[in-house]
Write an enzyme that holds these catalytic residues in place. Structure first.
Site, mmCIF file in Angstrom:
data_model
loop_
_atom_site.group_PDB
_atom_site.id
_atom_site.type_symbol
_atom_site.label_atom_id
_atom_site.label_comp_id
_atom_site.label_asym_id
_atom_site.label_seq_id
_atom_site.Cartn_x
_atom_site.Cartn_y
_atom_site.Cartn_z
ATOM 1 N N GLY A 1 53.554 83.525 41.778
ATOM 2 C CA GLY A 1 53.331 82.345 42.345
ATOM 3 C C GLY A 1 51.929 82.205 42.871
ATOM 4 N N ARG B 1 54.158 77.897 41.173
ATOM 5 C CA ARG B 1 53.086 78.434 42.145
ATOM 6 C C ARG B 1 52.633 77.132 42.817
ATOM 7 N NH1 ARG B 1 48.091 80.506 38.526
ATOM 8 N NH2 ARG B 1 48.506 78.943 36.721
ATOM 9 N N ASP C 1 55.478 68.992 30.026
ATOM 10 C CA ASP C 1 55.514 69.131 31.719
ATOM 11 C C ASP C 1 54.078 69.254 32.106
ATOM 12 O OD1 ASP C 1 55.751 71.816 29.949
ATOM 13 O OD2 ASP C 1 54.755 72.641 31.593
ATOM 14 N N ASN C 2 52.959 69.126 31.146
ATOM 15 C CA ASN C 2 51.562 69.120 31.344
ATOM 16 C C ASN C 2 51.020 67.630 30.820
ATOM 17 O OD1 ASN C 2 51.688 71.711 32.484
ATOM 18 N ND2 ASN C 2 50.917 72.541 30.403
HETATM 19 P P1 AMP Z 1 51.545 76.004 32.860
HETATM 20 O O1 AMP Z 1 51.403 76.615 31.677
HETATM 21 O O2 AMP Z 1 50.442 76.215 33.789
HETATM 22 O O3 AMP Z 1 52.042 74.477 32.694
HETATM 23 O O4 AMP Z 1 52.776 76.961 33.693
HETATM 24 C C1 AMP Z 1 53.992 76.666 32.981
HETATM 25 C C2 AMP Z 1 55.047 77.017 34.083
HETATM 26 O O5 AMP Z 1 54.833 78.536 34.505
HETATM 27 C C3 AMP Z 1 54.967 76.166 35.261
HETATM 28 O O6 AMP Z 1 56.441 76.194 35.754
HETATM 29 C C4 AMP Z 1 54.209 77.027 36.419
HETATM 30 O O7 AMP Z 1 54.655 76.489 37.590
HETATM 31 C C5 AMP Z 1 54.718 78.278 36.097
HETATM 32 N N1 AMP Z 1 53.561 79.424 36.341
HETATM 33 C C6 AMP Z 1 52.437 79.597 36.008
HETATM 34 N N2 AMP Z 1 51.895 80.601 36.556
HETATM 35 C C7 AMP Z 1 52.684 81.133 37.490
HETATM 36 C C8 AMP Z 1 52.760 82.297 38.469
HETATM 37 N N3 AMP Z 1 51.603 82.964 38.583
HETATM 38 N N4 AMP Z 1 53.870 82.414 39.347
HETATM 39 C C9 AMP Z 1 54.861 81.565 38.979
HETATM 40 N N5 AMP Z 1 54.813 80.363 38.269
HETATM 41 C C10 AMP Z 1 54.025 80.350 37.310
HETATM 42 MG MG MG Z 2 51.686 73.030 33.858
#
Ligand code: AMP
Ligand code: MG
Length: 464
Positions: free
Chosen positions: A120, A87, A246-247
């Site tokens: 997204g 996103r 990834d973070n």
């Molecule tokens: P995060 O936990 O924020 O690090 O997200 C982990 C993964 O989920 C990453 O690839 C983000 O881009 C994806 N992601 C989180 N929220 C969304 C969303 N609403 N739509 C699409 N991908 C998402």
């Molecule tokens: Mg992330």
């Protein structure tokens, strides 16, 4: 058109195709800026007066943008997964008047090739939350991505209920993650891996470019930065909440403010994230997880090292040792500053451990206890410790303490109150909170106070 001040380059988009997908933001129905970071805009060389909301809501691209979504993988709660910017869209790299390079990324701008089942999009409140906490970290002197703007899009997002869609414009010294290396290691060629390492060195460790063994040195430098970063989190009671690879940024900045929060009452096992059932990312596990993540980076870059297999393994292990060296050195130095002790004595570590233990047993507020240590001689749980500390402090330096123990942190109850008002269109509390957080070492009538009901099961959420 008036000059908006964009000075974008797109070096990441010049990497091989495996690294990204071309991706335009989806656009907005009715773009409106909710909050805009004027001082940061100026540092970036932008002209706030000439900038309109449509760029920050994804409806218009700035001059020079080449929008992409970055590919990456990550070990999520220990398990490998293919992810990528689901996103987010990287508009380009802004070259500032001083010549620095910062990624400008829209977060919440619609579906991408990596969205999997997601929409997204992002909701207003979590994007404002990232804005508040990342700016607080910045003013605490902790390396972090920053927040340039939050704009609403006029597009509803469906979560448990219907929420206002919003986009955060994130500014980072880059978005290269440990997970980017995990991805290339799993799906790319050795040539891709070398390109990623060379690119990372060029962006973050240019002094290494002409060194022999530069890839080992690169890993060691990342290790040192991660060690120092995580020590600085521990020192202020910050819990990241989702330290998946990834973070974890290669630059050593704190990135991805999802389920993070600051601890009020000191409890080393504190977990806020609703999905972290086993406490993998609990406060006291963060240093260990930093080392675990670094081991995943070491595995990924090892193919670039020179030497026999056993030599390469030794080098990788050495980088983990460097991580711990950096973590311990920074933690102990930071703790000395927090308790205002000059010089080093063999019993110092024990004295600090004793203080933390008393704080945990008596459920004391982490931030307020350090801030008020000089007057703790009347605080029953700390009376004995205070005497010992006073005799250790031949040359007490309260000034050091005041500079290293924040008075104002983004406490959960204040953040929640500010967000609830902001969702109703009243930004005044958020501005007051941000003003206090921009001077964290100054006492604040409102924002230095611990909550009346601390640690009442506060929960945080990912990906909202
Ligand atoms: P995060 O936990 O924020 O690090 O997200 C982990 C993964 O989920 C990453 O690839 C983000 O881009 C994806 N992601 C989180 N929220 C969304 C969303 N609403 N739509 C699409 N991908 C998402
Ligand atoms: Mg992330």
């Amino acid at each position: 058109m008036q000059n908006e001040g964009w000075n974008l380059e797109n070096t990441y988009a010049a990497l091989p195709e495996i690294f990204y997908q071309n991706q335009e933001p989806e656009g907005a129905v009715s773009p409106e800026i909710v909050i805009f970071n004027q001082p940061l805009a100026k540092e970036l060389g932008l002209n706030p007066a000439n900038i309109s909301p449509d760029i920050f809501a994804g409806s218009r691209l700035p001059c020079g943008a080449n929008p992409i979504s970055q590919a990456y993988a990550g070990y999520q709660f220990g398990h490998f997964a293919m992810l990528g910017d689901g996103r987010a869209v990287l508009l380009g790299e802004q070259i500032t008047p001083k010549g620095d390079r910062f990624d400008i990324q829209l977060k919440g701008s619609g579906r991408t090739a990596f969205s999997r089942g997601g929409d997204g999009r992002a909701a207003l409140s979590p994007m404002l939350r990232e804005y508040i906490i990342s700016e607080a970290m910045y003013f605490l002197g902790i390396p972090t991505t920053r927040s340039l703007a939050v704009a609403t899009t006029g597009v509803d997002v469906m979560r448990e209920k219907t929420l206002q869609g919003a986009i955060l414009t994130r500014v980072a010294s880059s978005h290269i993650r440990v997970g980017t290396f995990n991805y290339i290691s799993a799906f790319g060629t050795k040539d891709d891996l070398r390109k990623l390492a060379d690119y990372s060195i060029w962006r973050h460790f240019p002094d290494l470019e002409n060194k022999e063994n530069k890839y080992i040195l690169f890993l060691q430098e990342v290790a040192k930065r991660q060690g120092s970063l995580i020590a600085s989190w521990q020192l202020v009671g910050f819990i990241h909440g989702v330290m998946n690879t990834d973070n974890m940024s290669i630059s050593g900045e704190t990135i991805d403010y999802g389920p993070c929060a600051f601890m009020d009452t000191y409890d080393p096992g504190t977990v806020f994230s609703s999905i972290d059932k086993l406490g993998r990312y609990a406060y006291d596990n963060q240093p260990k997880i930093g080392a675990w993540n670094l081991a995943r980076l070491a595995e990924a870059v090892m193919p670039l090292f020179d030497g026999s297999e056993s030599e390469v393994i030794e080098q990788a292990k050495g980088s983990i040792a460097q991580y711990w060296g950096s973590y311990n050195k920074n933690w102990i130095a930071g703790m000395r500053n927090k308790v205002g002790i000059l010089g080093e004595e063999p019993t110092d570590t024990e004295m600090m451990a004793e203080l933390l233990d008393l704080m945990a047993k008596n459920k004391l507020d982490y931030t307020a206890t350090f801030r008020s240590l000089p007057s703790a001689q009347k605080s029953p749980p700390l009376i004995d410790w205070h005497k010992k500390w006073q005799s250790r402090l031949k040359n007490q330096d309260e000034n050091i303490m005041l500079k290293h123990n924040p008075a104002a942190i983004p406490r959960n109850h204040h953040v929640e109150e500010a967000l609830a008002s902001a969702e109703q269109g009243d930004l005044s509390e958020m501005h007051n909170l941000l003003a206090a957080l921009s001077k964290p070492f100054e006492d604040s009538q409102t924002y230095s106070q611990p909550p009346k009901h601390a640690n009442c099961g506060y929960k945080t959420f990912c990906g909202t």
